[in-house]
Design a protein around this motif. Structure first.
Motif, PDB file in Angstrom:
ATOM      1  N   LYS A 230       2.693   1.631  -3.431  1.00 34.35           N
ATOM      2  CA  LYS A 230       2.038   1.888  -4.644  1.00 34.35           C
ATOM      3  C   LYS A 230       1.352   3.218  -4.534  1.00 34.35           C
ATOM      4  O   LYS A 230       0.536   3.286  -5.404  1.00 34.35           O
ATOM      5  CB  LYS A 230       0.863   0.701  -4.785  1.00 34.35           C
ATOM      6  CG  LYS A 230       1.577  -0.763  -5.205  1.00 34.35           C
ATOM      7  CD  LYS A 230       2.493  -0.647  -6.444  1.00 34.35           C
ATOM      8  CE  LYS A 230       2.874  -1.975  -7.025  1.00 34.35           C
ATOM      9  NZ  LYS A 230       3.698  -1.727  -8.570  1.00 34.35           N
TER      10      LYS A 230
ATOM     11  N   ALA B 236      -8.439   1.846  -4.943  1.00 39.40           N
ATOM     12  CA  ALA B 236      -6.898   1.295  -4.940  1.00 39.40           C
ATOM     13  C   ALA B 236      -6.682   0.478  -3.855  1.00 39.40           C
ATOM     14  O   ALA B 236      -6.740   0.779  -2.684  1.00 39.40           O
ATOM     15  CB  ALA B 236      -5.920   2.294  -5.362  1.00 39.40           C
ATOM     16  N   GLU B 237      -6.001  -0.733  -4.315  1.00 40.64           N
ATOM     17  CA  GLU B 237      -5.713  -1.658  -3.194  1.00 40.64           C
ATOM     18  C   GLU B 237      -4.582  -2.312  -3.521  1.00 40.64           C
ATOM     19  O   GLU B 237      -4.605  -3.120  -4.446  1.00 40.64           O
ATOM     20  CB  GLU B 237      -6.629  -2.441  -2.625  1.00 40.64           C
ATOM     21  CG  GLU B 237      -6.338  -3.448  -1.617  1.00 40.64           C
ATOM     22  CD  GLU B 237      -7.398  -4.340  -1.187  1.00 40.64           C
ATOM     23  OE1 GLU B 237      -7.427  -5.226  -0.011  1.00 40.64           O
ATOM     24  OE2 GLU B 237      -8.537  -4.028  -1.666  1.00 40.64           O
ATOM     25  N   HIS B 238      -3.295  -2.245  -3.109  1.00 38.62           N
ATOM     26  CA  HIS B 238      -2.129  -3.055  -3.359  1.00 38.62           C
ATOM     27  C   HIS B 238      -1.456  -2.744  -4.783  1.00 38.62           C
ATOM     28  O   HIS B 238      -0.967  -3.821  -5.454  1.00 38.62           O
ATOM     29  CB  HIS B 238      -2.237  -4.605  -2.833  1.00 38.62           C
ATOM     30  CG  HIS B 238      -2.297  -4.740  -1.432  1.00 38.62           C
ATOM     31  ND1 HIS B 238      -2.835  -6.009  -0.866  1.00 38.62           N
ATOM     32  CD2 HIS B 238      -2.676  -3.735  -0.449  1.00 38.62           C
ATOM     33  CE1 HIS B 238      -3.053  -5.804   0.163  1.00 38.62           C
ATOM     34  NE2 HIS B 238      -3.033  -4.626   0.664  1.00 38.62           N
TER      35      HIS B 238
ATOM     36  N   GLU C 252      -6.847   7.118  -4.808  1.00 39.73           N
ATOM     37  CA  GLU C 252      -8.374   6.902  -4.383  1.00 39.73           C
ATOM     38  C   GLU C 252      -9.095   8.363  -4.453  1.00 39.73           C
ATOM     39  O   GLU C 252      -8.567   9.406  -3.955  1.00 39.73           O
ATOM     40  CB  GLU C 252      -8.408   6.241  -3.036  1.00 39.73           C
ATOM     41  CG  GLU C 252      -8.041   4.838  -3.177  1.00 39.73           C
ATOM     42  CD  GLU C 252      -8.512   4.000  -1.994  1.00 39.73           C
ATOM     43  OE1 GLU C 252      -8.864   4.771  -0.824  1.00 39.73           O
ATOM     44  OE2 GLU C 252      -8.779   2.808  -2.057  1.00 39.73           O
TER      45      GLU C 252
ATOM     46  N   SER D  32       1.170  -1.194   0.100  1.00 38.64           N
ATOM     47  CA  SER D  32      -0.005   0.140  -0.036  1.00 38.64           C
ATOM     48  C   SER D  32       0.836   1.095   0.027  1.00 38.64           C
ATOM     49  O   SER D  32       0.463   2.215  -0.742  1.00 38.64           O
ATOM     50  CB  SER D  32      -0.898   0.125   1.253  1.00 38.64           C
ATOM     51  OG  SER D  32      -1.982  -0.908   1.139  1.00 38.64           O
TER      52      SER D  32
ATOM     53  N   ASP E  81      -1.494   3.717  -2.687  1.00 42.23           N
ATOM     54  CA  ASP E  81      -2.891   3.652  -2.840  1.00 42.23           C
ATOM     55  C   ASP E  81      -3.715   4.791  -2.686  1.00 42.23           C
ATOM     56  O   ASP E  81      -4.517   5.317  -3.521  1.00 42.23           O
ATOM     57  CB  ASP E  81      -3.695   2.348  -2.041  1.00 42.23           C
ATOM     58  CG  ASP E  81      -2.773   0.868  -2.565  1.00 42.23           C
ATOM     59  OD1 ASP E  81      -2.488   1.008  -3.740  1.00 42.23           O
ATOM     60  OD2 ASP E  81      -3.015   0.148  -1.751  1.00 42.23           O
TER      61      ASP E  81
END
Length: 222
Positions: free
Chosen positions: A70, A105-107, A76, A67, A72
């Protein structure tokens, strides 16, 4: 009388062939094995317990790392050409487009929705298409899709390059009408209680009504 020189003591040879008796070597090995088994018996339950916890702990730690890596949270939110609340909105140089993106967004994986008038003209019964993609650095490669007749249909692919609170979306693969030109859109500031779907729902309301008038049998409703 001259004294005799004292002879130096004899040093043990490095290649001495003196060997430890067999029973002593066996006893030493048995002692090592016994000590190992005793330690395993004492710590076995704790080792098993820790082993069971390892997968969950690894998943939690690796998830947090991904997380962070990237970013996340930076992706978002709701993105459009008319975000409110920026003092330097002119400096953002946003495009005059009707593109709205809701990104989750996730991972490093992208989900969410995209709404544009081009979608309304092609599929008036839908207000938006679903998103599926992944992040690589500051660029996300995304597919706009939906389920037609129970099967997934990919409509077009595009890229989103993020620069702070501005992303540039550009068509990568598909009909040019989906995204006619690269467009800069900004991130809406997060406000408590706001639902991004309020901005997406109803996007194709006019086109949907026009489509229904065309397919409605003549004279119906008069």
């Amino acid at each position: 009388m001259s004294k005799k020189r004292r002879q130096p003591s004899a040093r043990p040879s490095a290649t001495s062939n003196v060997r430890t008796p067999l029973y002593r070597r066996l006893w030493f090995l048995l002692s090592l094995v016994g000590a190992g088994l005793y330690g395993l018996i004492l710590t076995g339950p704790a080792l098993l317990s820790n082993a069971e916890k390892l997968p969950a702990q690894f998943e939690r730690v690796s998830g947090r790392f991904l997380s962070w890596y990237k970013e996340d949270q930076a992706w978002e939110g709701l993105w459009s050409a008319s975000p409110e609340g920026y003092i330097d909105a002119e400096d953002m140089k946003l495009s005059d487009v009707d593109v709205k993106l809701h990104i989750l967004a996730e991972h490093g994986r992208i989900g969410g929705e995209i709404a544009t008038k081009s979608i309304c003209r092609t599929i008036p019964m839908l207000d938006y298409l679903l998103l599926d993609g992944k992040v690589s650095g500051d660029i996300a490669t995304i597919t706009a899709y939906d389920f037609i007749g129970g099967k997934r249909k990919d409509f077009f692919h595009f890229t989103a390059k993020r620069d702070g609170v501005v992303i540039t979306v550009a068509l990568k693969e598909g009909e040019q009408e989906w995204l006619p030109a690269p467009a800069r859109i900004g991130l809406h500031p997060r406000r408590k209680g706001e639902d991004p779907y309020d901005q997406l729902t109803g996007t194709c309301g006019e086109e949907r009504e026009e489509f229904m008038r065309k397919i409605r049998p003549s004279g119906l409703g008069r």
